[in-house]
Design a protein around this motif. Structure first.
Motif, PDB file in Angstrom:
ATOM      1  N   LEU A 138       0.825  -1.203   0.000  1.00  0.00           N
ATOM      2  CA  LEU A 138       0.000   0.000   0.000  1.00  0.00           C
ATOM      3  C   LEU A 138       0.864   1.258   0.000  1.00  0.00           C
ATOM      4  O   LEU A 138       1.721   1.439   0.859  1.00  0.00           O
ATOM      5  CB  LEU A 138      -0.909   0.026   1.227  1.00  0.00           C
ATOM      6  N   THR A 151      -2.820   3.358  -3.693  1.00  0.00           N
ATOM      7  CA  THR A 151      -2.450   2.300  -4.632  1.00  0.00           C
ATOM      8  C   THR A 151      -2.156   1.019  -3.864  1.00  0.00           C
ATOM      9  O   THR A 151      -1.365   1.017  -2.920  1.00  0.00           O
ATOM     10  CB  THR A 151      -1.208   2.701  -5.453  1.00  0.00           C
ATOM     11  N   LEU A 152      -2.804  -0.064  -4.254  1.00  0.00           N
ATOM     12  CA  LEU A 152      -2.561  -1.392  -3.693  1.00  0.00           C
ATOM     13  C   LEU A 152      -2.268  -2.351  -4.831  1.00  0.00           C
ATOM     14  O   LEU A 152      -3.052  -2.467  -5.775  1.00  0.00           O
ATOM     15  CB  LEU A 152      -3.784  -1.886  -2.920  1.00  0.00           C
ATOM     16  N   VAL A 169      -8.848   1.601  -4.783  1.00  0.00           N
ATOM     17  CA  VAL A 169      -8.930   1.147  -3.400  1.00  0.00           C
ATOM     18  C   VAL A 169     -10.123   1.853  -2.761  1.00  0.00           C
ATOM     19  O   VAL A 169     -10.130   3.073  -2.621  1.00  0.00           O
ATOM     20  CB  VAL A 169      -7.639   1.478  -2.627  1.00  0.00           C
ATOM     21  N   VAL A 196      -7.153  -3.478   6.166  1.00  0.00           N
ATOM     22  CA  VAL A 196      -6.782  -3.207   4.785  1.00  0.00           C
ATOM     23  C   VAL A 196      -6.791  -4.531   4.035  1.00  0.00           C
ATOM     24  O   VAL A 196      -5.966  -5.412   4.295  1.00  0.00           O
ATOM     25  CB  VAL A 196      -5.400  -2.540   4.689  1.00  0.00           C
ATOM     26  N   ARG A 198      -6.164  -6.597   0.830  1.00  0.00           N
ATOM     27  CA  ARG A 198      -5.291  -6.497  -0.330  1.00  0.00           C
ATOM     28  C   ARG A 198      -5.787  -7.437  -1.412  1.00  0.00           C
ATOM     29  O   ARG A 198      -5.931  -8.636  -1.199  1.00  0.00           O
ATOM     30  CB  ARG A 198      -3.850  -6.822   0.059  1.00  0.00           C
ATOM     31  N   SER A 209     -14.144  -2.765  -6.434  1.00  0.00           N
ATOM     32  CA  SER A 209     -12.821  -2.155  -6.559  1.00  0.00           C
ATOM     33  C   SER A 209     -11.811  -3.253  -6.839  1.00  0.00           C
ATOM     34  O   SER A 209     -11.878  -4.340  -6.273  1.00  0.00           O
ATOM     35  CB  SER A 209     -12.447  -1.382  -5.291  1.00  0.00           C
ATOM     36  N   GLY A 211      -8.352  -3.010  -6.604  1.00  0.00           N
ATOM     37  CA  GLY A 211      -7.089  -2.975  -5.876  1.00  0.00           C
ATOM     38  C   GLY A 211      -7.212  -3.507  -4.468  1.00  0.00           C
ATOM     39  O   GLY A 211      -6.354  -4.244  -3.988  1.00  0.00           O
ATOM     40  N   GLY A 212      -8.287  -3.143  -3.792  1.00  0.00           N
ATOM     41  CA  GLY A 212      -8.488  -3.572  -2.421  1.00  0.00           C
ATOM     42  C   GLY A 212      -9.433  -2.625  -1.710  1.00  0.00           C
ATOM     43  O   GLY A 212     -10.135  -1.827  -2.342  1.00  0.00           O
ATOM     44  N   ALA A 213      -9.462  -2.707  -0.406  1.00  0.00           N
ATOM     45  CA  ALA A 213     -10.383  -1.882   0.379  1.00  0.00           C
ATOM     46  C   ALA A 213      -9.764  -1.544   1.721  1.00  0.00           C
ATOM     47  O   ALA A 213      -9.014  -2.342   2.299  1.00  0.00           O
ATOM     48  CB  ALA A 213     -11.714  -2.595   0.579  1.00  0.00           C
TER      49      ALA A 213
END
Length: 807
Positions: A138, A151-152, A169, A196, A198, A209, A211-213
């Motif tokens: 991250l 950004t992940l 994200v 978080v 990933r 999403s 990328g992740g949350a």
């Protein structure tokens, strides 16, 4: 009483867990760090035959108040989550909601990092932006007067100047999807836990999403408990913070929790050319939250909360890469551009137990006002004219957004061989962008207006660009996920989500007739995961998942190449992981390896026509890597929390784009819209195949060495030294050595927290950036204006002292 209860379900410790009164003080200290709290069952004065983890931890302290001194609650640590040691010297269990239901982190087949509220305090993580480099994979980049870029695993938010672009994200608070990335600016307040996640969130969480949350859970109201806390801080650059929380019971079925925080700090970047030398990088924030919980019957709970956040700053601590002032904490900018953010959220959750399942409804309304005028060159007038031929100013750079969300889900009762959740999600955001830009060779006083009747006068005053865009974003999703226990140790999880997403806009430039634009997507995303409990404290998992980031519309109604509507970004993600506890649960090690295959990766590019650039797509790209987190309890009260990530990325397809930085240089050389200008811009498109993705360092790591010391007659002292290391990497996808390269980053922080003996008071000393390094931390390009490259450096060393108490 302590205010540390979060929104996690109660758990029951086995009945044979007994404790002697002589060890009660240790129980009090450790119980505070448990995320569930403690209520006593049983009436034996000498032992505690059963503890039900559901109430506040210091209920135990009240019961034993006559025989042991009251101790202030100490903050918990969090390496791989809120993993404080219990009184038996083992790592505590961590509860997460990564699959929308509560589960043990170590048996959940998801790469998820957890930080407790106490860890946020200890590491001076004031808002989500400060999470950058605290979690494997991250990074969160500061973009000055534009929203931050989280950004992940290579997926971020490159549409900083486009209100219809979606973040890679997503941000969720208490189950509510926050509809704008500006939410990353909001201060943390009374937080129970931050998770978080990933990797793509293409099944059960809010807005899709890829990328992740980041899931934020605030501390919940507690029924039948009166308690609170208060704290004052003071530090470098006239830093001051006051915050407090109170929990008020009203009868046995209703409770009210209120929290407030005021933060004020002077700027650390000097502006010698600005009238009054208004130092930028300052903070003047207010945040309040009120949360009401009503449980009229055991089966029904109604939780309604409201949050207000307001932020003012004289300006962002950002420099132009060509600023003649070489001190990284000094800018030659002479244009006063204060930022104002106002965010309001009202949300409610209604949950009802149907015996076989729980039905839940989450509703929210969110309102955002973001006013961020600024100088498009961040230089003094004379330097700007000498370098760019003009002084660039944006007196109006406003964003407004109103968002409604509704989510309904039905989740099976936990504990069965077959567990499941199904639900529906709805999002509606109406947003507006107003932009007015002037470029002048000599200073001219003017009063900017958006009245088209004044267009001629505004052109004469040097108006360079004007745009008004009204945008609407609607998203509807149906989802379901289920886990089946094939055997006692082997579990299969599958999830599916159907998403319909539509963005529309009416955009005008230079007061022309608005042009309608539309972007639409519908399709399926999902995941399948297999987990195997090899041993009681060792788990392996493998999963395949997909995710999508919605497309949107650009502010370029007459572009030649850049589309008026950019496409949805898709990812196919492959991941294997191992979650382990060793040495009688004194060592925890979680490792994951992933490969993400991206299609239609969204990024910024210029058009052959000046000022018609925007978001477009790269056909194929990939990121792969290994992530690890570890926590170790060592002798003599020492503890280590560490995380690391190694990643590699590349653009795989032939992709021809025009760097905005190069395009603006061409404009200055040949004059805007001349034949030579247009020809040179068209010839400057370059193939970025083989380039690395932005904000993906090949290596990043962080670690905390902590020690707990009992000082007789004084109290409990917790000290920690925190190290963050990040390898050099690219800040932009164009990979230009002179403008896009970010150097290696090394930061060290220190914290000392003392719980004062026989009182409810504590005191703390925090030092951030201990060695006062001025490393470049992020960079971004202005797509319009003069096309400058802007740089953000690590804030200077800051020393902060705190005193507080809990009751």
């Amino acid at each position: 009483m302590t205010m540390g209860m979060t929104r996690s379900p109660g758990l029951v410790v086995p009945a044979d867990w007994t404790h002697e009164v002589g060890r009660a003080a240790a129980i009090v200290r450790t119980a505070e760090s448990l995320p569930w709290g403690c209520d006593l069952q049983g009436e034996n004065d000498m032992t505690l035959p059963l503890i039900r983890l559901s109430g506040p931890p210091l209920a135990l302290a009240l019961v034993l108040a006559g025989s042991v001194p009251a101790m202030a609650a100490s903050p918990t640590d969090a390496g791989v989550g809120d993993t404080n040691a219990g009184d038996n010297g083992q790592l505590g269990e961590i509860t997460v909601t990564a699959n929308k239901v509560s589960s043990n982190l170590q048996t959940t087949p998801v790469a998820v990092s957890v930080l407790s509220g106490a860890t946020l305090d200890r590491e001076h993580i004031a808002n989500p932006v400060d999470l950058s480099n605290k979690v494997p994979g991250l990074t969160i980049s500061n973009a000055g007067n534009y929203p931050p870029n989280a950004t992940l695993r290579g997926v971020g938010y490159d549409g900083l100047q486009n209100n219809s672009a979606s973040p890679g994200v997503s941000i969720n608070q208490n189950g509510v999807y926050l509809g704008t990335p500006v939410s990353l600016f909001t201060d943390f307040l009374d937080v129970g836990q931050v998770e978080v996640l990933r990797g793509p969130q293409g099944t059960v969480f809010g807005q899709n999403s890829d990328g992740g949350a980041i899931n934020v859970t605030t501390a919940a109201p507690q029924l039948g408990k009166l308690g609170g806390s208060a704290e004052l801080s003071y530090g470098s650059y006239q830093y001051g913070r006051a915050r407090g929380t109170i929990n008020l019971p009203v009868g046995q079925t209703f409770a009210l929790r209120a929290s407030a925080q005021v933060t004020d700090q002077n700027g650390y970047m000097n502006t010698p050319n600005m009238a009054g030398n208004k130092a930028v990088g300052d903070t003047h924030n207010v945040i309040t939250r009120v949360d009401a919980l009503w449980k009229p019957v055991d089966r029904l709970s109604i939780d309604v909360w409201g949050e207000y956040f307001h932020s003012f700053a004289h300006g962002s601590a950002v420099k132009n890469s060509v600023d003649p002032l070489t001190d990284p904490r000094e800018t030659s900018n002479d244009y006063y551009a204060p930022q104002r953010i106002t965010s309001k959220i009202v949300a409610g959750t209604v949950a009802y137990d149907l015996d076989f399942a729980t039905v839940k409804s989450i509703t929210s309304y969110q309102s955002l006002t973001y006013r961020a005028p600024w100088s498009g060159d961040l230089l003094d007038h004379a330097t700007a004219v000498s370098l760019y031929g003009v002084k660039d100013q944006l007196p109006i750079n406003d964003r407004f957004a109103d968002t409604w969300t509704e989510e309904v889900d039905l989740a099976s009762r936990p504990g069965g061989r077959f567990s499941w959740i199904v639900g529906a999600f709805y999002l509606h955001t109406a947003s507006h962008i107003n932009v007015l830009e002037f470029q002048q060779t000599t200073p001219i006083a003017y009063t900017p207006t958006l009245d088209p009747a004044q267009a001629g006068a505004m052109y004469a005053a040097g108006m360079n660009f004007e745009s008004i865009s009204h945008q609407r974003h609607r998203s509807v999703a149906l989802y379901g996920q289920a886990t089946y226990d094939i055997t006692r140790t082997l579990k299969l999880t599958g999830g599916l989500r159907y998403t319909w997403d539509r963005s529309t806009a009416e955009t005008s430039s230079y007061y022309a007739t608005p042009v309608p634009m539309k972007s639409e997507f519908n399709g399926l995303t999902g995941k399948v995961a297999l987990s195997w409990q090899v041993a009681p404290t060792n788990n392996l998992y493998a999963q395949f998942s997909t995710g999508v980031k919605p497309g949107g519309t650009n502010l370029n109604p007459v572009a030649v190449i850049i589309p008026t509507a950019f496409r949805n970004e898709l990812v196919r993600a492959y991941e294997v992981g191992s979650k382990n506890e060793f040495l009688n649960r004194k060592l925890r090690v979680n490792v994951s390896a992933f490969y993400n295959d991206y299609r239609n990766l969204q990024l910024d590019s210029e058009d052959p026509l000046p000022y018609e650039g925007g978001m477009t797509n790269v056909a194929k790209a990939h990121v792969y890597g290994i992530e690890a987190e570890a926590t170790a309890l060592l002798p003599a009260g020492f503890r280590i929390d560490a995380n690391a990530a190694w990643m590699n990325s590349k653009v795989d397809s032939d992709s021809y784009f025009l760097d905005p930085y190069i395009a603006q240089g061409i404009n200055r050389t040949y004059g805007i819209y001349t034949a030579a200008d247009l020809a040179a811009r068209a010839a400057a498109f370059e193939n970025i195949k083989g380039n690395q993705l932005p904000r993906v360092p090949t290596f990043a790591a962080g670690g905390t060495l902590g020690k707990t010391t009992e000082i007789p007659g004084v109290g409990t002292l917790d000290t920690s030294l925190q190290l963050t290391v990040r390898a050099a990497h690219w800040g932009r996808i164009y990979n230009r050595a002179g403008t896009d390269r970010l150097p290696m980053l090394t930061l060290v922080n220190f914290n000392a927290h003392l719980d004062i003996a026989r009182t409810r008071f504590y005191t703390e000393l925090a030092v951030t950036n201990l060695f006062d390094v001025a490393t470049l931390t992020s960079t971004y390009a202005e797509n319009f204006g003069v096309g400058g490259i802007y740089q953000v450096f690590a804030p200077p060393r800051q020393v902060i002292g705190r005193i507080g108490f809990k009751f």
